[in-house]
Design a protein around this motif. Structure first.
Motif, PDB file in Angstrom:
ATOM      1  N   THR A   3     -11.451   9.006 -16.870  1.00 22.81           N
ATOM      2  CA  THR A   3     -11.390   7.571 -17.109  1.00 22.81           C
ATOM      3  C   THR A   3     -10.017   7.111 -16.660  1.00 22.81           C
ATOM      4  N   ILE A   4      -9.994   6.145 -15.748  1.00 23.17           N
ATOM      5  CA  ILE A   4      -8.745   5.692 -15.139  1.00 23.17           C
ATOM      6  C   ILE A   4      -8.785   4.178 -14.973  1.00 23.17           C
ATOM      7  N   THR A   5      -7.630   3.554 -15.127  1.00 18.93           N
ATOM      8  CA  THR A   5      -7.585   2.107 -14.952  1.00 18.93           C
ATOM      9  C   THR A   5      -7.702   1.750 -13.472  1.00 18.93           C
ATOM     10  N   GLN A   6      -8.227   0.563 -13.233  1.00 17.73           N
ATOM     11  CA  GLN A   6      -8.326   0.068 -11.862  1.00 17.73           C
ATOM     12  C   GLN A   6      -6.940   0.026 -11.210  1.00 17.73           C
ATOM     13  N   ALA A   7      -5.914  -0.338 -11.987  1.00 19.99           N
ATOM     14  CA  ALA A   7      -4.556  -0.426 -11.443  1.00 19.99           C
ATOM     15  C   ALA A   7      -4.058   0.933 -10.956  1.00 19.99           C
ATOM     16  N   LEU A   8      -4.283   1.997 -11.740  1.00 21.08           N
ATOM     17  CA  LEU A   8      -3.856   3.338 -11.315  1.00 21.08           C
ATOM     18  C   LEU A   8      -4.657   3.792 -10.099  1.00 21.08           C
ATOM     19  N   TYR A   9      -5.953   3.538 -10.122  1.00 19.76           N
ATOM     20  CA  TYR A   9      -6.820   3.863  -8.981  1.00 19.76           C
ATOM     21  C   TYR A   9      -6.260   3.204  -7.720  1.00 19.76           C
ATOM     22  N   ASP A  10      -5.950   1.917  -7.823  1.00 21.09           N
ATOM     23  CA  ASP A  10      -5.429   1.171  -6.668  1.00 21.09           C
ATOM     24  C   ASP A  10      -4.102   1.735  -6.182  1.00 21.09           C
ATOM     25  N   GLN A  11      -3.236   2.167  -7.110  1.00 18.79           N
ATOM     26  CA  GLN A  11      -1.946   2.737  -6.716  1.00 18.79           C
ATOM     27  C   GLN A  11      -2.123   4.060  -5.962  1.00 18.79           C
ATOM     28  N   ILE A  12      -3.036   4.902  -6.436  1.00 16.37           N
ATOM     29  CA  ILE A  12      -3.283   6.183  -5.766  1.00 16.37           C
ATOM     30  C   ILE A  12      -3.825   5.940  -4.358  1.00 16.37           C
ATOM     31  N   VAL A  13      -4.804   5.049  -4.228  1.00 17.81           N
ATOM     32  CA  VAL A  13      -5.385   4.754  -2.920  1.00 17.81           C
ATOM     33  C   VAL A  13      -4.339   4.138  -1.997  1.00 17.81           C
ATOM     34  N   ALA A  14      -3.515   3.231  -2.514  1.00 13.97           N
ATOM     35  CA  ALA A  14      -2.466   2.603  -1.702  1.00 13.97           C
ATOM     36  C   ALA A  14      -1.477   3.654  -1.198  1.00 13.97           C
ATOM     37  N   HIS A  15      -1.112   4.616  -2.050  1.00 10.82           N
ATOM     38  CA  HIS A  15      -0.188   5.673  -1.625  1.00 10.82           C
ATOM     39  C   HIS A  15      -0.813   6.520  -0.512  1.00 10.82           C
ATOM     40  N   ALA A  16      -2.096   6.837  -0.656  1.00 10.10           N
ATOM     41  CA  ALA A  16      -2.782   7.620   0.380  1.00 10.10           C
ATOM     42  C   ALA A  16      -2.787   6.854   1.708  1.00 10.10           C
ATOM     43  N   ARG A  17      -3.033   5.559   1.655  1.00  8.30           N
ATOM     44  CA  ARG A  17      -3.041   4.733   2.879  1.00  8.30           C
ATOM     45  C   ARG A  17      -1.655   4.661   3.501  1.00  8.30           C
ATOM     46  N   GLU A  18      -0.630   4.484   2.651  1.00  7.67           N
ATOM     47  CA  GLU A  18       0.745   4.356   3.142  1.00  7.67           C
ATOM     48  C   GLU A  18       1.221   5.616   3.855  1.00  7.67           C
ATOM     49  N   ASP A  19       0.891   6.780   3.312  1.00  5.44           N
ATOM     50  CA  ASP A  19       1.381   8.037   3.886  1.00  5.44           C
ATOM     51  C   ASP A  19       0.543   8.540   5.059  1.00  5.44           C
ATOM     52  N   HIS A  20      -0.653   7.982   5.245  1.00  8.31           N
ATOM     53  CA  HIS A  20      -1.507   8.381   6.373  1.00  8.31           C
ATOM     54  C   HIS A  20      -0.740   8.178   7.679  1.00  8.31           C
ATOM     55  N   PRO A  21      -0.703   9.104   8.609  1.00  9.37           N
ATOM     56  CA  PRO A  21      -1.617  10.232   8.757  1.00  9.37           C
ATOM     57  C   PRO A  21      -1.202  11.510   8.026  1.00  9.37           C
ATOM     58  N   ASP A  22      -0.087  11.495   7.293  1.00  5.57           N
ATOM     59  CA  ASP A  22       0.274  12.667   6.492  1.00  5.57           C
ATOM     60  C   ASP A  22      -0.451  12.604   5.159  1.00  5.57           C
ATOM     61  N   GLU A  23      -0.623  13.756   4.527  1.00  6.28           N
ATOM     62  CA  GLU A  23      -1.213  13.791   3.203  1.00  6.28           C
ATOM     63  C   GLU A  23      -0.221  13.223   2.199  1.00  6.28           C
ATOM     64  N   ALA A  24      -0.729  12.422   1.284  1.00 10.69           N
ATOM     65  CA  ALA A  24       0.065  11.897   0.177  1.00 10.69           C
ATOM     66  C   ALA A  24      -0.170  12.786  -1.039  1.00 10.69           C
ATOM     67  N   CYS A  25       0.771  12.778  -1.975  1.00 15.06           N
ATOM     68  CA  CYS A  25       0.585  13.562  -3.192  1.00 15.06           C
ATOM     69  C   CYS A  25       1.376  12.946  -4.332  1.00 15.06           C
ATOM     70  N   GLY A  26       0.944  13.252  -5.539  1.00 16.14           N
ATOM     71  CA  GLY A  26       1.645  12.741  -6.700  1.00 16.14           C
ATOM     72  C   GLY A  26       0.968  13.150  -7.991  1.00 16.14           C
TER      73      GLY A  26
END
Length: 140
Positions: A3-26
């Motif tokens: 169970t995760i908040t929409q805000a945290l979900y959005d932050q994880i997805v945004a980080h993945a998009r920002e670091d593309h084409p490299d893998e993001a992690c956190g």
């Protein structure tokens, strides 16, 4: 189930998009024993690779000390896959050393026609991978 908040979900997805084409992690930390992800902590992929992620050992040590001081634990450990589906690789499984954590993978590649940004959660225990449902909520 994660169970995760929409805000945290959005932050994880945004980080993945920002670091593309490299893998993001956190990590998303939460109160010890609560199983509730609360604090988003994007990390630097020390490998700076599109096919592999690695937490910097000094950053990871600092993070674990900080979590300990705040009575937190890693509730979610996340990373992205840039060219494959959001499913743990053999390497991911081998490095999974937090038995209580949810391992979230975000795919920034349309590997299977399900959409550009797959968001999936897994439990990884003793090399066994089990996918779990992800429930989005506005607040806890």
């Amino acid at each position: 189930m994660l169970t995760i908040t929409q805000a945290l979900y959005d932050q994880i997805v945004a980080h993945a998009r920002e670091d593309h084409p490299d893998e993001a992690c956190g990590v998303v930390a939460g109160p010890v024993g609560a199983g509730r992800p609360e604090r988003f902590i994007p990390m630097l992929n020390a490998a700076r690779s599109p096919t592999f992620y690695e937490f910097d050992s000094q950053d990871l040590l600092k993070l674990y000390r900080e979590m300990d001081d705040r009575d937190e634990e890693p509730v979610i450990i996340y990373h992205s896959h840039t060219a494959t589906e959001a499913y743990p690789s053999r390497t991911d499984i081998g490095y999974a050393n937090e038995p209580g954590a949810h391992y979230v993978l975000v795919s920034t590649a349309d590997a299977d026609g399900l959409g550009e940004f797959q968001f999936r959660s897994f439990r990884i225990l003793d090399g066994e991978v089990t996918e779990e449902e992800v429930k989005l909520v506005e607040t806890y």
